[in-house]
Design a protein around this motif. Structure first.
Motif, PDB file in Angstrom:
ATOM      1  N   TRP A   1       0.980  -1.442  -0.040  1.00 41.52           N
ATOM      2  CA  TRP A   1       0.056   0.040  -0.212  1.00 41.52           C
ATOM      3  C   TRP A   1       1.004   1.277  -0.035  1.00 41.52           C
ATOM      4  O   TRP A   1       0.228   2.385   0.128  1.00 41.52           O
ATOM      5  CB  TRP A   1      -0.948  -0.169   1.179  1.00 41.52           C
ATOM      6  CG  TRP A   1      -0.197  -0.376   2.507  1.00 41.52           C
ATOM      7  CD1 TRP A   1      -0.172  -1.588   3.229  1.00 41.52           C
ATOM      8  CD2 TRP A   1       0.490   0.301   3.280  1.00 41.52           C
ATOM      9  NE1 TRP A   1       0.402  -1.729   4.338  1.00 41.52           N
ATOM     10  CE2 TRP A   1       0.886  -0.365   4.612  1.00 41.52           C
ATOM     11  CE3 TRP A   1       1.025   1.699   3.291  1.00 41.52           C
ATOM     12  CZ2 TRP A   1       1.793  -0.179   5.456  1.00 41.52           C
ATOM     13  CZ3 TRP A   1       1.810   2.126   4.464  1.00 41.52           C
ATOM     14  CH2 TRP A   1       2.029   1.081   5.515  1.00 41.52           C
ATOM     15  N   SER A   2       2.180   1.294  -0.099  1.00 45.53           N
ATOM     16  CA  SER A   2       3.111   2.222  -0.079  1.00 45.53           C
ATOM     17  C   SER A   2       2.837   3.311  -0.952  1.00 45.53           C
ATOM     18  O   SER A   2       3.204   4.341  -0.898  1.00 45.53           O
ATOM     19  CB  SER A   2       4.726   1.770  -0.044  1.00 45.53           C
ATOM     20  OG  SER A   2       4.868   1.141  -1.212  1.00 45.53           O
TER      21      SER A   2
ATOM     22  N   THR B   1      -0.286   6.317   0.082  1.00 39.20           N
ATOM     23  CA  THR B   1      -0.490   6.887   1.203  1.00 39.20           C
ATOM     24  C   THR B   1      -0.389   8.320   1.120  1.00 39.20           C
ATOM     25  O   THR B   1      -1.094   9.025   1.923  1.00 39.20           O
ATOM     26  CB  THR B   1       0.736   6.683   2.045  1.00 39.20           C
ATOM     27  OG1 THR B   1       1.977   6.895   1.425  1.00 39.20           O
ATOM     28  CG2 THR B   1       0.766   5.064   2.418  1.00 39.20           C
TER      29      THR B   1
ATOM     30  N   ARG C   1      -4.060  10.362  10.536  1.00 38.22           N
ATOM     31  CA  ARG C   1      -3.339  10.705  11.575  1.00 38.22           C
ATOM     32  C   ARG C   1      -3.718  10.362  12.923  1.00 38.22           C
ATOM     33  O   ARG C   1      -2.954   9.787  13.601  1.00 38.22           O
ATOM     34  CB  ARG C   1      -3.455  12.346  11.570  1.00 38.22           C
ATOM     35  CG  ARG C   1      -2.767  13.235  10.558  1.00 38.22           C
ATOM     36  CD  ARG C   1      -2.728  14.523  10.527  1.00 38.22           C
ATOM     37  NE  ARG C   1      -2.078  15.255   9.625  1.00 38.22           N
ATOM     38  CZ  ARG C   1      -0.627  15.321   9.899  1.00 38.22           C
ATOM     39  NH1 ARG C   1      -0.112  15.087  11.064  1.00 38.22           N
ATOM     40  NH2 ARG C   1      -0.024  15.873   9.077  1.00 38.22           N
TER      41      ARG C   1
ATOM     42  N   ILE D   1      -2.594   6.410  12.969  1.00 41.16           N
ATOM     43  CA  ILE D   1      -1.331   6.421  13.180  1.00 41.16           C
ATOM     44  C   ILE D   1      -0.936   6.673  14.647  1.00 41.16           C
ATOM     45  O   ILE D   1      -0.099   5.947  15.201  1.00 41.16           O
ATOM     46  CB  ILE D   1      -0.397   7.554  12.286  1.00 41.16           C
ATOM     47  CG1 ILE D   1      -0.451   6.896  10.830  1.00 41.16           C
ATOM     48  CG2 ILE D   1       0.973   7.578  12.716  1.00 41.16           C
ATOM     49  CD1 ILE D   1       0.196   8.149   9.902  1.00 41.16           C
ATOM     50  N   LYS D   2      -1.589   7.700  15.296  1.00 37.93           N
ATOM     51  CA  LYS D   2      -1.547   8.250  16.609  1.00 37.93           C
ATOM     52  C   LYS D   2      -1.957   7.035  17.402  1.00 37.93           C
ATOM     53  O   LYS D   2      -1.058   6.559  18.328  1.00 37.93           O
ATOM     54  CB  LYS D   2      -1.938   9.417  16.896  1.00 37.93           C
ATOM     55  CG  LYS D   2      -1.502  10.520  16.393  1.00 37.93           C
ATOM     56  CD  LYS D   2      -2.228  11.718  16.973  1.00 37.93           C
ATOM     57  CE  LYS D   2      -1.845  13.037  16.215  1.00 37.93           C
ATOM     58  NZ  LYS D   2      -2.688  14.017  16.175  1.00 37.93           N
TER      59      LYS D   2
ATOM     60  N   VAL E   1       0.631   4.156  17.499  1.00 39.78           N
ATOM     61  CA  VAL E   1       1.928   4.441  18.113  1.00 39.78           C
ATOM     62  C   VAL E   1       1.411   4.609  19.788  1.00 39.78           C
ATOM     63  O   VAL E   1       2.360   3.841  20.693  1.00 39.78           O
ATOM     64  CB  VAL E   1       2.371   5.683  17.714  1.00 39.78           C
ATOM     65  CG1 VAL E   1       3.651   6.228  18.933  1.00 39.78           C
ATOM     66  CG2 VAL E   1       2.933   5.813  16.594  1.00 39.78           C
TER      67      VAL E   1
ATOM     68  N   ARG F   1       8.871  -1.009  14.472  1.00 38.16           N
ATOM     69  CA  ARG F   1       8.207  -0.792  13.076  1.00 38.16           C
ATOM     70  C   ARG F   1       7.565  -1.897  12.486  1.00 38.16           C
ATOM     71  O   ARG F   1       6.738  -1.626  11.804  1.00 38.16           O
ATOM     72  CB  ARG F   1       9.688  -0.502  12.251  1.00 38.16           C
ATOM     73  CG  ARG F   1      10.296   0.847  12.454  1.00 38.16           C
ATOM     74  CD  ARG F   1      11.609   0.758  11.646  1.00 38.16           C
ATOM     75  NE  ARG F   1      12.351   1.984  12.049  1.00 38.16           N
ATOM     76  CZ  ARG F   1      13.663   1.961  11.394  1.00 38.16           C
ATOM     77  NH1 ARG F   1      14.010   1.112  10.782  1.00 38.16           N
ATOM     78  NH2 ARG F   1      14.279   3.389  11.331  1.00 38.16           N
ATOM     79  N   LEU F   2       7.787  -3.105  12.930  1.00 40.00           N
ATOM     80  CA  LEU F   2       7.008  -4.214  12.394  1.00 40.00           C
ATOM     81  C   LEU F   2       5.695  -4.259  13.002  1.00 40.00           C
ATOM     82  O   LEU F   2       4.618  -4.310  12.193  1.00 40.00           O
ATOM     83  CB  LEU F   2       7.753  -5.395  12.902  1.00 40.00           C
ATOM     84  CG  LEU F   2       8.870  -5.771  12.342  1.00 40.00           C
ATOM     85  CD1 LEU F   2       9.485  -7.225  12.733  1.00 40.00           C
ATOM     86  CD2 LEU F   2       8.996  -5.927  10.659  1.00 40.00           C
TER      87      LEU F   2
ATOM     88  N   LEU G   1       4.049  -1.415  13.910  1.00 41.00           N
ATOM     89  CA  LEU G   1       3.300  -0.252  13.367  1.00 41.00           C
ATOM     90  C   LEU G   1       3.091  -0.574  11.881  1.00 41.00           C
ATOM     91  O   LEU G   1       1.951  -0.380  11.396  1.00 41.00           O
ATOM     92  CB  LEU G   1       4.145   0.844  13.348  1.00 41.00           C
ATOM     93  CG  LEU G   1       4.140   1.734  14.672  1.00 41.00           C
ATOM     94  CD1 LEU G   1       5.230   2.795  14.914  1.00 41.00           C
ATOM     95  CD2 LEU G   1       3.054   2.010  15.479  1.00 41.00           C
ATOM     96  N   ARG G   2       3.952  -1.315  11.151  1.00 37.51           N
ATOM     97  CA  ARG G   2       3.651  -1.664  10.009  1.00 37.51           C
ATOM     98  C   ARG G   2       2.586  -2.518   9.833  1.00 37.51           C
ATOM     99  O   ARG G   2       1.480  -2.473   9.047  1.00 37.51           O
ATOM    100  CB  ARG G   2       4.664  -2.404   9.099  1.00 37.51           C
ATOM    101  CG  ARG G   2       4.761  -2.555   7.674  1.00 37.51           C
ATOM    102  CD  ARG G   2       5.386  -3.789   7.210  1.00 37.51           C
ATOM    103  NE  ARG G   2       4.646  -4.948   7.494  1.00 37.51           N
ATOM    104  CZ  ARG G   2       3.677  -5.465   6.631  1.00 37.51           C
ATOM    105  NH1 ARG G   2       3.495  -5.024   5.637  1.00 37.51           N
ATOM    106  NH2 ARG G   2       3.131  -6.481   7.051  1.00 37.51           N
TER     107      ARG G   2
ATOM    108  N   LEU H   1      -0.736  -0.341  10.363  1.00 39.10           N
ATOM    109  CA  LEU H   1      -1.187   0.609   9.618  1.00 39.10           C
ATOM    110  C   LEU H   1      -1.625  -0.077   8.330  1.00 39.10           C
ATOM    111  O   LEU H   1      -2.752   0.124   7.545  1.00 39.10           O
ATOM    112  CB  LEU H   1      -0.077   1.527   9.026  1.00 39.10           C
ATOM    113  CG  LEU H   1       0.664   2.435  10.228  1.00 39.10           C
ATOM    114  CD1 LEU H   1       1.560   3.391   9.477  1.00 39.10           C
ATOM    115  CD2 LEU H   1      -0.601   3.111  10.812  1.00 39.10           C
TER     116      LEU H   1
ATOM    117  N   PHE I   1      -4.667   0.706   5.565  1.00 40.30           N
ATOM    118  CA  PHE I   1      -4.643   1.074   4.326  1.00 40.30           C
ATOM    119  C   PHE I   1      -5.011   0.055   3.440  1.00 40.30           C
ATOM    120  O   PHE I   1      -5.678   0.282   2.225  1.00 40.30           O
ATOM    121  CB  PHE I   1      -3.272   1.214   3.993  1.00 40.30           C
ATOM    122  CG  PHE I   1      -2.471   2.840   4.443  1.00 40.30           C
ATOM    123  CD1 PHE I   1      -3.055   3.821   3.857  1.00 40.30           C
ATOM    124  CD2 PHE I   1      -1.518   2.854   5.438  1.00 40.30           C
ATOM    125  CE1 PHE I   1      -2.708   4.976   4.469  1.00 40.30           C
ATOM    126  CE2 PHE I   1      -1.147   3.704   5.773  1.00 40.30           C
ATOM    127  CZ  PHE I   1      -1.504   5.057   5.339  1.00 40.30           C
TER     128      PHE I   1
END
Ligand SMILES: [Zn+2]
Lengths: 209, 82
Positions: free
Chosen positions: A124-125, A128, A138, A141-142, A145, A188-189, A191-192, A195, A199
């Motif tokens: 999906w990159s 975005t 947003r 994403i928040k 996190v 990061r994994l 969050l990926r 997300l 997406f």
């Protein structure tokens, strides 16, 4: 930022710290101005609450003043400020009831016996761009996190959001460099994966429309 | 050939550009044969950038700035009295 610029900044900062240690109140104003945004942003990202972040920022600024003579220059001054900020934020968070964190392991990639990816991975990159500036994205994403466990979250905020170097983060948190890397990779994994859910759903809805 | 698991373990260093040549080469060979890992790499990168863009724009709201300013002023007055 160039190397000379960094060196100059460091010298200015060291001079301010010396002045403050000698009781110069103007130096205190300058240090407060230099750091209040960093302190506020980090504590806000940890607590996601304006009043709490304001309280913590005040408290940290006061601590900088009161404890400046305990700062011995063994680490960078900024590392000391970040550590005080983290401690104050954690104290604040602990005084409140918090929701339990999800386990990060459940969201790590899964592989079959031969070590190949098991789930379908959608790319999906490319989609975005148009979504990035919507409030909904947003918020997603928040929230993602906010769900990170504390250990991974703090590394992620310092390294990926505040853009500090791996070495600097390891100094602030008193962790080895490999430990910083591994926590950041896990963050990061996680969050990926979070997300991706958002997406992919967005892309499939767009496909249907 | 390396498997997907190894590939994903190496992503961090690949993204930082800190892998040696041989490892980079075997990773890139894996990417050629494995679209899922390319998708994974792209979305791993995007995730990092998206989160940074979203979270590093936090500014101190005006009312907080004012509170901090008067707090610092008060504090300075007190100290000057000493
Ligand atoms: Zn693969």
């Amino acid at each position: 930022m160039s190397f000379t610029q960094q060196k100059e900044d460091k010298e200015i900062e060291e001079a301010l710290v010396r002045d403050l240690q000698a009781g110069d109140l103007d130096a205190y104003d300058k240090i407060a101005t230099l750091y209040q945004k960093k302190i506020y942003a980090l504590s806000f990202n940890l607590m996601r609450n304006q009043m709490d972040a304001q309280d913590v920022t005040q408290e940290v600024l006061l601590t900088l003043f009161r404890k400046i003579n305990t700062f011995q220059g063994k680490s960078a001054f900024s590392s000391w400020v970040y550590r005080i900020t983290l401690n104050a934020s954690y104290m604040k968070l602990r005084s409140k009831k918090k929701e339990p964190n999800v386990s990060i392991d459940e969201l790590l990639p899964s592989f079959n016996g031969a070590g190949f990816q098991q789930e379908k991975i959608q790319d999906w990159s490319g989609s975005t761009e148009s979504l990035l500036f919507t409030n909904e994205t947003r918020e997603v994403i928040k929230k993602a996190v906010d769900l990170l466990p504390e250990k991974e979250k703090v590394v992620f905020l310092l390294r990926d959001v505040e853009c500090l170097s791996t070495e600097k983060v390891s100094e602030i948190l008193d962790l080895t460099v490999p430990a910083v890397k591994s926590r950041l990779h896990r963050a990061r994994l996680f969050l990926r994966k979070k997300l991706s859910g958002y997406f992919e759903e967005y892309n499939s809805q767009k496909g249907e429309a | 050939m390396i498997c997907c698991k190894e590939c994903i373990d190496l992503l961090y260093d690949y993204f930082e550009g800190s892998l040696d040549q041989d490892t980079t080469k075997s990773l890139e060979e894996h990417f050629e044969d494995c679209p899922p890992c390319i998708a994974f790499l792209n979305t791993y990168k995007s995730t990092t950038l998206l989160c940074r863009d979203t979270l590093n724009q936090i500014e101190i709201p005006d009312e907080v700035r004012h509170t901090l300013q008067s707090f610092l002023k008060e504090h300075k007055k007190e100290q000057e009295k000493k």
